[in-house]
Design a protein around this motif. Structure first.
Motif, PDB file in Angstrom:
ATOM      1  N   PRO A  81       0.825  -1.212   0.000  1.00 15.99           N
ATOM      2  CA  PRO A  81       0.000   0.000   0.000  1.00 15.99           C
ATOM      3  C   PRO A  81       0.859   1.262   0.000  1.00 15.99           C
ATOM      4  O   PRO A  81       2.038   1.230   0.354  1.00 15.99           O
ATOM      5  N   ASP A  82       0.264   2.354  -0.391  1.00  8.65           N
ATOM      6  CA  ASP A  82       0.932   3.646  -0.262  1.00  8.65           C
ATOM      7  C   ASP A  82       1.269   3.884   1.209  1.00  8.65           C
ATOM      8  O   ASP A  82       0.541   3.453   2.113  1.00  8.65           O
ATOM      9  N   GLY A  83       2.354   4.575   1.450  1.00 13.17           N
ATOM     10  CA  GLY A  83       2.734   4.843   2.839  1.00 13.17           C
ATOM     11  C   GLY A  83       4.002   5.668   2.908  1.00 13.17           C
ATOM     12  O   GLY A  83       4.511   6.156   1.892  1.00 13.17           O
ATOM     13  N   THR A  84       4.510   5.806   4.114  1.00 11.53           N
ATOM     14  CA  THR A  84       5.717   6.597   4.340  1.00 11.53           C
ATOM     15  C   THR A  84       6.875   5.676   4.678  1.00 11.53           C
ATOM     16  O   THR A  84       6.809   4.927   5.663  1.00 11.53           O
ATOM     17  N   ALA A  85       7.908   5.709   3.853  1.00  9.66           N
ATOM     18  CA  ALA A  85       9.116   4.926   4.088  1.00  9.66           C
ATOM     19  C   ALA A  85      10.130   5.785   4.827  1.00  9.66           C
ATOM     20  O   ALA A  85       9.971   7.005   4.966  1.00  9.66           O
ATOM     21  N   THR A  86      11.172   5.125   5.304  1.00 11.89           N
ATOM     22  CA  THR A  86      12.272   5.832   5.974  1.00 11.89           C
ATOM     23  C   THR A  86      13.528   5.675   5.140  1.00 11.89           C
ATOM     24  O   THR A  86      13.915   4.552   4.800  1.00 11.89           O
ATOM     25  N   LEU A  87      14.147   6.797   4.807  1.00 10.71           N
ATOM     26  CA  LEU A  87      15.402   6.791   4.074  1.00 10.71           C
ATOM     27  C   LEU A  87      16.501   7.243   5.028  1.00 10.71           C
ATOM     28  O   LEU A  87      16.483   8.388   5.511  1.00 10.71           O
ATOM     29  N   GLU A  88      17.422   6.352   5.336  1.00 10.48           N
ATOM     30  CA  GLU A  88      18.483   6.618   6.303  1.00 10.48           C
ATOM     31  C   GLU A  88      19.815   6.762   5.576  1.00 10.48           C
ATOM     32  O   GLU A  88      20.156   5.932   4.727  1.00 10.48           O
ATOM     33  N   PHE A  89      20.575   7.780   5.923  1.00 15.26           N
ATOM     34  CA  PHE A  89      21.923   7.988   5.401  1.00 15.26           C
ATOM     35  C   PHE A  89      22.905   7.818   6.561  1.00 15.26           C
ATOM     36  O   PHE A  89      22.713   8.402   7.638  1.00 15.26           O
ATOM     37  N   VAL A  90      23.953   7.047   6.339  1.00 11.32           N
ATOM     38  CA  VAL A  90      24.949   6.766   7.368  1.00 11.32           C
ATOM     39  C   VAL A  90      26.340   7.051   6.802  1.00 11.32           C
ATOM     40  O   VAL A  90      26.752   6.416   5.812  1.00 11.32           O
ATOM     41  N   LEU A  91      27.061   7.966   7.415  1.00 12.03           N
ATOM     42  CA  LEU A  91      28.434   8.310   7.027  1.00 12.03           C
ATOM     43  C   LEU A  91      29.387   7.729   8.065  1.00 12.03           C
ATOM     44  O   LEU A  91      29.210   7.950   9.263  1.00 12.03           O
ATOM     45  N   LEU A  92      30.394   6.981   7.624  1.00  9.05           N
ATOM     46  CA  LEU A  92      31.403   6.399   8.515  1.00  9.05           C
ATOM     47  C   LEU A  92      32.777   6.954   8.164  1.00  9.05           C
ATOM     48  O   LEU A  92      33.107   7.118   6.979  1.00  9.05           O
ATOM     49  N   ASN A  93      33.573   7.223   9.220  1.00  8.38           N
ATOM     50  CA  ASN A  93      34.977   7.522   8.955  1.00  8.38           C
ATOM     51  C   ASN A  93      35.810   6.269   9.213  1.00  8.38           C
ATOM     52  O   ASN A  93      35.270   5.198   9.524  1.00  8.38           O
ATOM     53  N   THR A  94      37.119   6.380   9.096  1.00  9.24           N
ATOM     54  CA  THR A  94      37.982   5.188   9.177  1.00  9.24           C
ATOM     55  C   THR A  94      38.065   4.604  10.583  1.00  9.24           C
ATOM     56  O   THR A  94      38.576   3.494  10.756  1.00  9.24           O
ATOM     57  N   THR A  95      37.576   5.319  11.596  1.00 12.26           N
ATOM     58  CA  THR A  95      37.524   4.743  12.950  1.00 12.26           C
ATOM     59  C   THR A  95      36.118   4.236  13.274  1.00 12.26           C
ATOM     60  O   THR A  95      35.833   3.909  14.424  1.00 12.26           O
ATOM     61  N   LEU A  96      35.245   4.219  12.260  1.00 11.84           N
ATOM     62  CA  LEU A  96      33.866   3.752  12.367  1.00 11.84           C
ATOM     63  C   LEU A  96      32.960   4.696  13.150  1.00 11.84           C
ATOM     64  O   LEU A  96      31.839   4.335  13.506  1.00 11.84           O
ATOM     65  N   LYS A  97      33.432   5.908  13.410  1.00 11.04           N
ATOM     66  CA  LYS A  97      32.534   6.908  13.972  1.00 11.04           C
ATOM     67  C   LYS A  97      31.565   7.327  12.888  1.00 11.04           C
ATOM     68  O   LYS A  97      31.943   7.455  11.721  1.00 11.04           O
ATOM     69  N   ARG A  98      30.329   7.584  13.271  1.00  9.94           N
ATOM     70  CA  ARG A  98      29.294   7.758  12.258  1.00  9.94           C
ATOM     71  C   ARG A  98      28.501   9.038  12.480  1.00  9.94           C
ATOM     72  O   ARG A  98      28.397   9.559  13.593  1.00  9.94           O
ATOM     73  N   ALA A  99      27.910   9.477  11.369  1.00  5.87           N
ATOM     74  CA  ALA A  99      26.906  10.533  11.402  1.00  5.87           C
ATOM     75  C   ALA A  99      25.699   9.993  10.634  1.00  5.87           C
ATOM     76  O   ALA A  99      25.855   9.299   9.624  1.00  5.87           O
ATOM     77  N   GLU A 100      24.503  10.277  11.110  1.00  2.36           N
ATOM     78  CA  GLU A 100      23.293   9.738  10.503  1.00  2.36           C
ATOM     79  C   GLU A 100      22.292  10.846  10.218  1.00  2.36           C
ATOM     80  O   GLU A 100      22.272  11.867  10.894  1.00  2.36           O
TER      81      GLU A 100
END
Length: 445
Positions: free
Chosen positions: A102-121
């Motif tokens: 059905p029609d609805g609202t999805a979630t689009l997630e963006f995840v940025l990782l650096n070389t130490t695996l620290k992330r921004a979302e």
């Protein structure tokens, strides 16, 4: 001394492994990854390819940027790009086109990782709808026809004086906008599927102009040739084969509708007794069976089921026995030869008391001059009956032992014997004394 050397090297290796493990566990997340998505996502449809632009930065080297699409809690799409340095990055994530969603609202997630695996979302809500196409296109081998909205939700129809009532075709959508793509609907495993171009086997029961309809949400399509077993529609595998799984009772009356030429169909005497054309009495024991109607052969193939799969012989002698080999086939050993092809194996009818039966007509479903087939525990290679587990006192057929002219377990005609052309022969395998004490009987009716 050599053993001591190996011991020392082993200890050093173990210490190195622990050292590496400590380094991984002690890895400190550093830096300050910053993620900015430059897009707003609107007017999104199932099947779209969504472009995105991200600006990324950090104090230390970056690693990856992932875009992940969720329908509810389920991940349905993901794309990952390398981000070796700060700057602007572009990518595309594809929205699936799926049946019945059905029609609805999805979630689009963006995840940025650096070389130490620290992330921004960053997470965005994305409303997604099924596209209201202004038309679809019905594509045949010779022409294309517009399919227009019928007024029913997501339903489209083409009504034309098509050149034939047999109309193999696939369906495609127009591209709605710069992020849209063409969606193709074709035929796979007996059903309409998206992104498949194999022709859908449309068949009209009447000549002249007729409608071809399709629903882009439910994937319901028409017209198809329909065969009914006791009022229940059989499923089309392809335009020549229809199938139904059913629990059948010994002596049950079966009515088959939808076949105008059913009076000319070959009826398998092991499974059905004809009351009149289209009406039959079921002969084997009560159980689950698969019936496949083959329009080319005009033949109902009936097989024993265990759940949703072809049954196998069980340790207690119940289940099924299958015939694989040469010079046999229903309705004709020349027109539908079994051969050494397990997928074409014949299922013997279970008639009760752990006894199985196949009825064959010499010169039609069995070669009158030569036979070379055997009995198997399953519709595949594996368990089989040999001379140690199957015996017979027939003066017509013998069981091969590898030295008497047939491989172990293969059946042959007794030397100097042929079957009488046109005569009916009933082969039974009796396992009432055990699977390792099978008795083969062959009776000429």
């Amino acid at each position: 001394m050599r053993h001591l050397t190996y011991y020392i090297l082993g200890v050093i290796g173990i210490m190195a492994l622990f050292s590496c493990a400590d380094e991984v566990s002690d890895l400190q997340q550093e830096g300050n990854p910053v993620l900015q998505i430059e897009n707003t996502f609107s007017n999104v449809h199932f099947g779209d390819n969504l472009p995105f632009t991200a600006t990324v930065s950090d104090d230390i080297p970056l690693s990856t940027l992932s875009a992940i699409l969720y329908f509810g809690e389920e991940e349905v799409a993901r794309t990952t790009i390398r981000t070796k340095e700060e700057g602007e990055y572009k990518g595309i994530i594809s929205v699936p086109f799926l049946k019945d969603i059905p029609d609805g609202t999805a979630t689009l997630e963006f995840v940025l990782l650096n070389t130490t695996l620290k992330r921004a979302e960053q997470r965005l809500d994305v409303p997604i709808t099924r596209a209201p196409y202004p038309y679809l296109i019905l594509v045949t081998a010779d022409a294309s026809y517009p399919m227009l909205p019928t007024g029913q939700p997501f339903e489209y129809a083409a009504t034309e004086p098509f050149p034939s009532t047999d109309l193999p075709a696939y369906i495609k959508t127009p591209v709605m906008d710069d992020k849209g793509r063409e969606i193709i609907f074709g035929w796979e495993s007996g059903a309409v599927k998206q992104d498949v171009s194999e022709n859908i086997p449309f068949v009209s029961p009447v000549a002249g102009p007729f409608p071809v309809t399709f629903n882009t949400k439910t994937y319901q399509a028409a017209p198809f040739f329909e065969i009914l077993l006791n009022g229940t529609k059989m499923t089309m595998l392809d335009k020549q084969n229809y199938v139904i799984d059913a629990n059948l009772t010994k002596g049950q009356e079966l009515t088959i509708e939808g076949l105008e030429d059913i009076a000319s169909w070959w009826i398998d005497a092991d499974y059905l007794t004809e009351i009149e054309a289209g009406k039959y009495k079921f002969k084997p024991i009560t159980g689950n069976y698969r019936i496949t109607a083959n329009l080319t052969l005009k033949y109902f193939r009936i097989e024993v089921l265990d759940g949703n799969n072809p049954a196998s012989l069980k340790a207690d002698g119940t289940g099924a026995i299958w015939i694989i080999g040469d010079q046999v086939g229903k309705p004709s050993y020349t027109g539908n030869h079994v051969g050494w092809n397990p997928s074409n194996a014949l299922c013997m009818a279970p008639i009760g008391n752990k006894t199985y039966q196949v009825t064959l007509v010499a010169g039609e479903s069995i070669n009158a001059a030569e036979i070379n087939f055997k009995f198997f525990h399953q519709k595949d290679w594996g368990g089989e009956f040999g001379s140690a587990t199957l015996s017979t006192d027939s003066n017509i057929v013998f069981v091969g032992d590898g030295t008497n002219g047939r491989d172990n377990g293969n059946l042959g005609l007794v030397s100097g014997t042929t079957l009488e052309t046109g005569a009916t022969y009933v082969f039974t395998v009796d396992l009432s004394a055990g699977n390792d004490k099978g008795i083969l009987n062959v009776v000429k009716l």
